[in-house]
Design an enzyme around this catalytic site. Structure first.
Site, PDB file in Angstrom:
ATOM      1  N   LYS A 125      15.455  -1.243   2.180  1.00  0.00           N
ATOM      2  CA  LYS A 125      15.196  -2.213   3.264  1.00  0.00           C
ATOM      3  C   LYS A 125      14.468  -3.414   2.697  1.00  0.00           C
ATOM      4  O   LYS A 125      13.809  -3.336   1.642  1.00  0.00           O
ATOM      5  CB  LYS A 125      14.355  -1.594   4.398  1.00  0.00           C
ATOM      6  N   ASP A 160       7.415   3.960   7.029  1.00  0.00           N
ATOM      7  CA  ASP A 160       8.726   3.324   6.893  1.00  0.00           C
ATOM      8  C   ASP A 160       9.883   4.276   7.189  1.00  0.00           C
ATOM      9  O   ASP A 160      11.029   3.842   7.234  1.00  0.00           O
ATOM     10  CB  ASP A 160       8.904   2.790   5.462  1.00  0.00           C
TER      11      ASP A 160
HETATM   12  C1  CDM Z   1       4.363  -2.125   4.065  1.00  0.00           C
HETATM   13  C2  CDM Z   1       5.539  -1.382   4.680  1.00  0.00           C
HETATM   14  O1  CDM Z   1       6.470  -1.005   3.670  1.00  0.00           O
HETATM   15  C3  CDM Z   1       6.250  -2.318   5.642  1.00  0.00           C
HETATM   16  O2  CDM Z   1       7.510  -1.840   5.993  1.00  0.00           O
HETATM   17  C4  CDM Z   1       5.081  -0.133   5.396  1.00  0.00           C
HETATM   18  O3  CDM Z   1       4.191  -0.443   6.426  1.00  0.00           O
HETATM   19  C5  CDM Z   1       4.488   0.898   4.451  1.00  0.00           C
HETATM   20  O4  CDM Z   1       5.087   2.101   4.764  1.00  0.00           O
HETATM   21  P1  CDM Z   1       4.991   3.384   3.800  1.00  0.00           P
HETATM   22  O5  CDM Z   1       5.218   2.999   2.382  1.00  0.00           O
HETATM   23  O6  CDM Z   1       5.872   4.429   4.437  1.00  0.00           O
HETATM   24  O7  CDM Z   1       3.496   3.696   3.930  1.00  0.00           O
HETATM   25  P2  CDM Z   1       2.747   5.089   4.121  1.00  0.00           P
HETATM   26  O8  CDM Z   1       3.190   6.016   3.029  1.00  0.00           O
HETATM   27  O9  CDM Z   1       2.851   5.516   5.536  1.00  0.00           O
HETATM   28  O10 CDM Z   1       1.254   4.602   3.858  1.00  0.00           O
HETATM   29  C6  CDM Z   1       0.685   4.398   2.584  1.00  0.00           C
HETATM   30  C7  CDM Z   1      -0.739   3.922   2.819  1.00  0.00           C
HETATM   31  O11 CDM Z   1      -0.729   2.553   3.242  1.00  0.00           O
HETATM   32  C8  CDM Z   1      -1.650   2.322   4.302  1.00  0.00           C
HETATM   33  N1  CDM Z   1      -0.926   1.809   5.476  1.00  0.00           N
HETATM   34  C9  CDM Z   1       0.420   1.974   5.579  1.00  0.00           C
HETATM   35  C10 CDM Z   1       1.100   1.459   6.655  1.00  0.00           C
HETATM   36  C11 CDM Z   1       0.365   0.778   7.654  1.00  0.00           C
HETATM   37  N2  CDM Z   1       0.971   0.270   8.726  1.00  0.00           N
HETATM   38  N3  CDM Z   1      -0.957   0.646   7.553  1.00  0.00           N
HETATM   39  C12 CDM Z   1      -1.619   1.136   6.461  1.00  0.00           C
HETATM   40  O12 CDM Z   1      -2.834   0.992   6.377  1.00  0.00           O
HETATM   41  C13 CDM Z   1      -2.360   3.626   4.548  1.00  0.00           C
HETATM   42  O13 CDM Z   1      -3.543   3.592   3.808  1.00  0.00           O
HETATM   43  C14 CDM Z   1      -1.443   4.668   3.933  1.00  0.00           C
HETATM   44  O14 CDM Z   1      -2.156   5.754   3.433  1.00  0.00           O
HETATM   45  N1  ATP Z   2      12.201  10.586  -3.342  1.00  0.00           N
HETATM   46  C1  ATP Z   2      11.235   9.692  -3.659  1.00  0.00           C
HETATM   47  N2  ATP Z   2      11.585   8.480  -4.101  1.00  0.00           N
HETATM   48  C2  ATP Z   2      10.630   7.569  -4.414  1.00  0.00           C
HETATM   49  N3  ATP Z   2       9.320   7.788  -4.338  1.00  0.00           N
HETATM   50  C3  ATP Z   2       8.915   8.977  -3.907  1.00  0.00           C
HETATM   51  C4  ATP Z   2       9.851   9.972  -3.545  1.00  0.00           C
HETATM   52  N4  ATP Z   2       9.161  11.031  -3.148  1.00  0.00           N
HETATM   53  C5  ATP Z   2       7.857  10.721  -3.252  1.00  0.00           C
HETATM   54  N5  ATP Z   2       7.686   9.484  -3.711  1.00  0.00           N
HETATM   55  C6  ATP Z   2       6.385   8.785  -3.909  1.00  0.00           C
HETATM   56  O1  ATP Z   2       6.315   7.683  -2.987  1.00  0.00           O
HETATM   57  C7  ATP Z   2       5.818   6.508  -3.630  1.00  0.00           C
HETATM   58  C8  ATP Z   2       6.393   5.273  -2.942  1.00  0.00           C
HETATM   59  O2  ATP Z   2       7.728   5.205  -3.263  1.00  0.00           O
HETATM   60  P1  ATP Z   2       8.745   4.173  -2.628  1.00  0.00           P
HETATM   61  O3  ATP Z   2       9.891   4.063  -3.555  1.00  0.00           O
HETATM   62  O4  ATP Z   2       9.064   4.553  -1.232  1.00  0.00           O
HETATM   63  O5  ATP Z   2       7.868   2.861  -2.661  1.00  0.00           O
HETATM   64  P2  ATP Z   2       8.012   1.550  -1.882  1.00  0.00           P
HETATM   65  O6  ATP Z   2       9.409   1.068  -1.993  1.00  0.00           O
HETATM   66  O7  ATP Z   2       6.922   0.645  -2.327  1.00  0.00           O
HETATM   67  O8  ATP Z   2       7.783   1.975  -0.408  1.00  0.00           O
HETATM   68  P3  ATP Z   2       7.277   1.104   0.794  1.00  0.00           P
HETATM   69  O9  ATP Z   2       8.009  -0.162   0.847  1.00  0.00           O
HETATM   70  O10 ATP Z   2       7.673   2.050   1.890  1.00  0.00           O
HETATM   71  O11 ATP Z   2       5.821   0.970   0.579  1.00  0.00           O
HETATM   72  C9  ATP Z   2       6.253   6.667  -5.084  1.00  0.00           C
HETATM   73  O12 ATP Z   2       5.400   5.980  -5.956  1.00  0.00           O
HETATM   74  C10 ATP Z   2       6.193   8.178  -5.298  1.00  0.00           C
HETATM   75  O13 ATP Z   2       4.921   8.584  -5.730  1.00  0.00           O
END
Ligand code: CDM
Ligand code: ATP
Length: 293
Positions: free
Chosen positions: A20, A145
């Site tokens: 996304k 997400d």
């Molecule tokens: C930044 C975005 O990617 C925008 O789409 C999302 O809001 C993040 O979503 P995500 O990667 O699924 O995040 P999560 O794994 O739920 O959260 C990771 C950490 O980011 C912080 N977190 C995340 C989402 C949010 N709305 N507020 C937060 O403060 C929290 O400390 C959480 O522990």
């Molecule tokens: N199947 C998986 N693929 C990727 N990361 C994973 C998976 N399972 C667990 N993780 C953990 O989740 C963390 C975030 O990965 P992801 O690829 O979703 O990051 P991101 O694209 O930055 O996500 P977001 O945009 O939601 O913050 C990774 O650093 C890893 O530790």
């Protein structure tokens, strides 16, 4: 006793988990548990991880291959399968094989998308019959997400990204640059300099050109590579940050202009030439699988 796998031909399929982009992201407040309240626009792109699910004869969820730095039990596909079993009492198992194409920590939501594809595919393959709304609720327990990937349509998102309204946005040719760094989402959201009090806007404001991402200032202050990527991208079009980064992107009016920018950038940067899509390819796959079964 083992439960029977329904629709056996469907088990041979490879399911997409698309990335996304956040086309804008505003932080409008904070919940008592520390999570941030957002306004964002999600659109998918045609860059995907691919997942195969293999039937197994025992009550075990396992991965064919672990990802670097992620233990099997922490992998979001494994966690999604286990959450689904816990929710429904389903007694079988699955072997999960992920073809990983999306960069981790890139702001493209790869882990979340893998989780969503696992929820949607296993709901079908295990014959569980959970509604999309229930799968979205389960997904939210895995990450903010995950719901949009289960929702499967480009969306205006509020709350922490779980209040979703479908939105149609142009399906633009896009160049995504992947700077050479990983951004930890939690680290950006806990930065004391993060803007947390943006005024709410309306969809019309976004359509009229309000594309700001409130994480941008904090991310570029911490990651020079993201700053450099934005500078180079802005030579071609408006450079934008997705989520908390690290990836940055620019949309183009035509395939030709996107390709030309991509060719110049690819000499120096890791980048992708992609297209925005308003419907997740996950649901096209689900429909195709339903037809063959
Ligand atoms: C930044 C975005 O990617 C925008 O789409 C999302 O809001 C993040 O979503 P995500 O990667 O699924 O995040 P999560 O794994 O739920 O959260 C990771 C950490 O980011 C912080 N977190 C995340 C989402 C949010 N709305 N507020 C937060 O403060 C929290 O400390 C959480 O522990
Ligand atoms: N199947 C998986 N693929 C990727 N990361 C994973 C998976 N399972 C667990 N993780 C953990 O989740 C963390 C975030 O990965 P992801 O690829 O979703 O990051 P991101 O694209 O930055 O996500 P977001 O945009 O939601 O913050 C990774 O650093 C890893 O530790």
């Amino acid at each position: 006793m083992m439960e029977k796998c329904v629709n056996l031909p469907a088990w041979t399929e490879k399911w997409p988990a698309p990335a996304k982009l956040n086309l804008m992201l505003r932080i409008t407040g904070r919940r008592p548990d520390g999570y941030h309240l957002l306004q964002t626009v999600f659109q998918f792109i045609d860059l995907c991880d691919w997942i195969r699910f293999h039937p197994v004869d025992e009550d075990r969820v396992s991965l064919y291959q672990t990802l670097p730095g992620v233990a099997e039990a922490d992998d979001l596909t494994v966690r999604a399968a286990r959450v689904l079993k816990a929710e429904t009492g389903y007694a079988g198992g699955v072997g999960i094989e992920v073809e990983k194409n999306l960069p981790m920590g890139g702001g493209l939501g790869g882990g979340s998308s893998d989780a969503a594809t696992t929820l949607v595919a296993l709901n079908y393959l295990w014959g569980l019959g959970l509604s999309v709304e229930r799968l979205m609720r389960l997904g939210l327990s895995l990450g903010a997400d995950v719901p949009v990937f289960v929702f499967g349509q480009a969306a205006w998102g509020e709350g922490v990204g779980e209040k979703l309204e479908p939105i149609r946005v142009p399906e633009c040719w896009t160049v995504v640059i992947r700077p050479d760094c990983h951004v930890n989402t939690g680290e950006i959201f806990s930065d004391k300099n993060l803007t947390r009090d943006s005024k709410s806007i309306r969809i019309a404001d976004f359509i009229a050109g309000q594309h700001q991402n409130d994480c941008l200032d904090v991310v570029v202050r911490r990651y020079q590579a993201v700053k450099d990527a934005l500078v180079v991208l802005s030579e071609f079009a408006e450079g934008r940050l997705t989520g908390t980064g690290a990836c940055v992107f620019a949309q183009f009016d035509s395939e030709q202009s996107a390709k030309s920018a991509y060719r110049s950038l690819a000499a120096k940067w890791r980048c992708y030439l992609v297209k925005g899509v308003n419907e997740s390819p996950l649901y096209a796959k689900l429909r195709a699988v339903e037809n063959i079964s």
